[in-house]
Design an enzyme around this catalytic site. Structure first.
Site, PDB file in Angstrom:
ATOM      1  N   HIS A 267      18.367  29.116 -22.829  1.00 24.24           N
ATOM      2  CA  HIS A 267      17.153  29.744 -23.379  1.00 24.24           C
ATOM      3  C   HIS A 267      15.995  29.350 -22.467  1.00 24.24           C
ATOM      4  CE1 HIS A 267      14.541  31.507 -26.254  1.00 24.24           C
ATOM      5  NE2 HIS A 267      14.586  30.636 -27.244  1.00 24.24           N
ATOM      6  N   HIS A 307      20.835  38.827 -20.117  1.00 24.84           N
ATOM      7  CA  HIS A 307      20.074  38.678 -21.348  1.00 24.84           C
ATOM      8  C   HIS A 307      20.863  39.268 -22.490  1.00 24.84           C
ATOM      9  CE1 HIS A 307      16.683  38.776 -24.119  1.00 24.84           C
ATOM     10  NE2 HIS A 307      16.140  37.873 -23.320  1.00 24.84           N
ATOM     11  N   ASP A 363      12.943  34.343 -16.578  1.00 25.42           N
ATOM     12  CA  ASP A 363      12.970  33.006 -15.983  1.00 25.42           C
ATOM     13  C   ASP A 363      13.288  33.013 -14.496  1.00 25.42           C
ATOM     14  OD1 ASP A 363      12.318  31.540 -18.240  1.00 25.42           O
ATOM     15  OD2 ASP A 363      14.353  31.701 -19.009  1.00 25.42           O
TER      16      ASP A 363
END
Ligand code: CMC
Length: 428
Positions: A267, A307, A363
Site C-alpha cells: 500500500h 493496482h 507510487d
C-alpha cells in the site's frame, strides 16, 4: 422487467427473489437460503473484498478501466491544476468547494491548530533516533488523542469537527518534529504566515534563519502531491479507518490504525520500496535483466506497478510525471529517473505486464520527487499519510452518519477441527 435476481437452490429446488439496487444485491438477503429451517443461511465468501461493496459513499469515484479519479465529482486533473490541498481537504470533508470566505476561515483554523502541546515533545524525544518515521507517526497520532479526551464524543458535530481541524493541522507538525528529532536538530515551530505545505517545509528544513521562505515551485509541487494522495475510496487504510472507527473509538485511534495499514509495502509503503528498487537496479543497462527476474518470479514485484482498481494508467501517475519535470528544474534531475523511465518503457511493451494490465501507479514517480526535495526515503509514506488524513476523516464522518453502518464484523467459514475433548498433557 423486475429489479430482482432469481436464485434457484439446486439442493432443495427452492427459488428465491433477491432485490437488485445499483447493480448490487445485499449479502444479508441470501441468509434466507437454507436447506434446513434451523440452518444459519447462505453467506458470500469474499476474501480481500474483491467484489463486495462495504458502504455507499459520495466521496470519491474511480473508474479503474478508464483511469478516472474524481473527488466529489471534480476530476483529479482539474483539482491538481487549479486547487490547493487545503481546499481539497475542505471539499472532501464538507462535500462542496468552499466560498472565498469559507476557504479563508478554513485555512485560518487549520493553520492555527498546528502547534503541539509542549509535553508532546517528550514523547517524540523518547523514540530512538533511528525509529522508522511511520512507526513514529502511528504512535504519535495515537498518543495525540490522549491530549484530547473529549474527542471520544464523536456524535457531537462541533466536537467532531474540532478533532478534524486538529488532526489535519497537527500531522504536519508531528511529521516534521519526528524528522528533526531523528537527525538531532532542534524543533522548528510552525509559522502561521506560510501555506500548509510551506509551513511543513519550514518545520522540516528551517535552520538558523529567522524566517524560512519555501521555494514556490517545491511548495506547489508538494501541494499537488498532497491533492493526488488525499483520497482513493475504499483502499486498505480507508477500510481500516472505517472498520476501527465503526467501534466508535476516537478519531485519533482510528487514524493511527489507518496509518498502520498504509505502512505496508503493498500500500503506501510502496513509494519507499520503489526507491530501494531503483537504487538496487543501479543503472539503465540492468533494467532488462531486472524485468526478466520479475517475470520469472525471482526478482519480486515491479514495485510502483499494478493496482487493484486501475487496469489502465493511474491518472495520478500522469500528473506526477509533469510535477517531476517542474521539480527537477529547481533541484536538478534525479539520476534514478532514467531507470524509472526505462522500466516503464519496457514494462508497457512487455506481454507479461500488458496481459495483466499492469501500469505505473501513484507510487512509481512520487518517491523520485520526494527524494529530489531532500525527504529521506523512509519518510515517503509519512508524506502519503499526511495527505490521506483528509480522506480518512471524510470517510470516517460519512461512516458515522450512515444509518446502514454498524460495527464492522465479517463472518467466517470455520475450517478447524470438529468439537473434541481436552486431553491432559501426559496423555497426548
Ligand atoms: N509486478 C509484477 N507482477 C505483478 C505486479 C507487479 N507490481 N502486480 C501484480 N502482478 C501480477 C501478479 O503476480 C498476478 O500475476 P498472476 O496472475 O500470474 O499470478 C497478477 O499480476 C495480478 O496480481 P494480484 O496480486 O492478484 O493483484 P492485486 O489487485 O491483488 O494487487 C497490488 C494489487 C497493488 C497489491 C499489486 O499490483 C502490487 O503488489 N503492486 C506492487 C506494489 C505497489 O506498487 N503498491 C502500490 C499500490 S498504489 C498506491 C496504494 O494503494 O497505496
Amino acid at each position: 422487467m423486475a429489479d430482482t435476481l432469481t436464485i434457484t437452490d439446486n439442493r432443495t429446488g427452492k427459488t428465491y427473489d433477491v432485490p437488485i439496487t445499483e447493480d448490487t444485491i445485499k449479502a444479508i438477503d441470501l441468509r434466507k437460503i437454507k436447506v434446513e429451517d434451523n440452518d444459519f443461511g447462505m453467506m458470500t465468501y469474499d476474501p480481500a473484498f474483491m467484489n463486495t461493496a462495504s458502504c455507499r459513499s459520495a466521496i470519491t469515484f474511480i473508474d479503474g478501466d478508464k483511469g478516472i479519479l474524481e473527488y466529489r465529482g471534480y476530476p483529479i486533473e482539474q483539482l491538481a491544476e487549479k486547487s490547493t490541498y487545503l481546499e481539497v481537504a475542505y471539499l472532501l470533508i464538507h462535500g462542496q468547494l468552499p466560498t472565498t470566505g469559507q476557504l479563508s476561515e478554513w485555512q485560518h483554523t487549520i493553520t492555527h491548530h498546528t502547534i503541539l502541546n509542549e509535553n508532546f515533545r517528550q514523547l517524540i524525544d523518547s523514540f530512538r533516533f533511528n525509529a522508522h518515521p511511520m512507526g513514529r507517526m502511528m504512535a504519535s497520532i495515537a498518543a495525540l488523542g490522549t491530549f484530547y479526551p473529549e474527542s471520544k464524543d464523536i456524535f457531537d458535530p462541533a466536537m467532531r469537527m474540532k478533532q478534524i481541524h486538529r488532526i489535519l493541522a497537527k500531522v504536519i507538525t508531528i511529521g516534521a518534529f519526528n524528522y528533526r528529532n531523528s537527525i538531532g536538530m532542534p524543533y522548528a515551530y510552525p509559522d502561521n504566515d506560510l501555506s500548509y505545505t510551506g509551513n511543513f517545509l519550514n518545520m522540516m528544513y528551517r535552520m538558523t534563519e529567522t524566517k524560512y521562505t519555501p521555494s514556490p515551485v517545491l511548495e506547489r509541487a508538494l501541494d499537488v502531491l498532497f491533492i493526488l494522495h488525499a483520497d482513493h475510496e475504499q483502499n486498505c487504510s480507508t477500510n481500516a479507518m472505517r472498520a476501527v472507527g465503526s467501534s466508535h473509538v476516537d478519531p485519533y485511534s482510528a487514524v493511527a490504525a489507518a496509518c498502520a495499514a498504509l505502512y505496508g509495502p503493498l500500500h503506501g509503503g510502496a513509494n519507499e520500496v520503489v526507491l530501494q528498487m531503483l537504487t538496487e537496479i543501479g543503472s539503465v543497462k540492468n533494467v532488462p535483466d531486472f524485468i526478466s527476474r520479475v517475470k520469472s518470479g525471482e526478482g519480486g514485484r515491479l514495485m510502483g506497478f499494478g493496482h487493484r482498481v486501475y487496469k489502465n494508467y493511474d491518472p495520478r501517475a500522469k500528473i506526477i510525471k509533469n510535477v517531476a519535470d517542474q521539480v527537477f528544474e529547481i533541484t536538478g534531475r534525479n539520476p534514478l529517473l532514467d531507470i524509472a523511465l526505462e522500466l516503464e518503457r519496457i514494462a508497457l511493451e512487455d506481454d507479461y505486464f500488458v496481459k495483466r494490465k499492469l501500469y505505473p501507479n501513484v507510487d512509481f514517480y512520487s518517491g523520485l520527487i520526494y527524494q529530489a526535495m531532500r525527504f529521506p526515503t523512509s519518510m515517503f509514506t509519512v508524506l502519503f499519510a499526511i495527505a490521506r488524513v483528509s480522506g480518512w476523516l471524510s470517510q470516517w464522518q460519512e461512516m458515522l452518519d450512515d444509518a446502514d453502518q454498524k460495527i464492522a464484523r465479517p463472518r467466517q467459514i470455520y475450517t478447524g477441527p470438529k468439537r473434541r475433548d481436552y486431553v491432559p498433557a501426559e496423555k497426548r
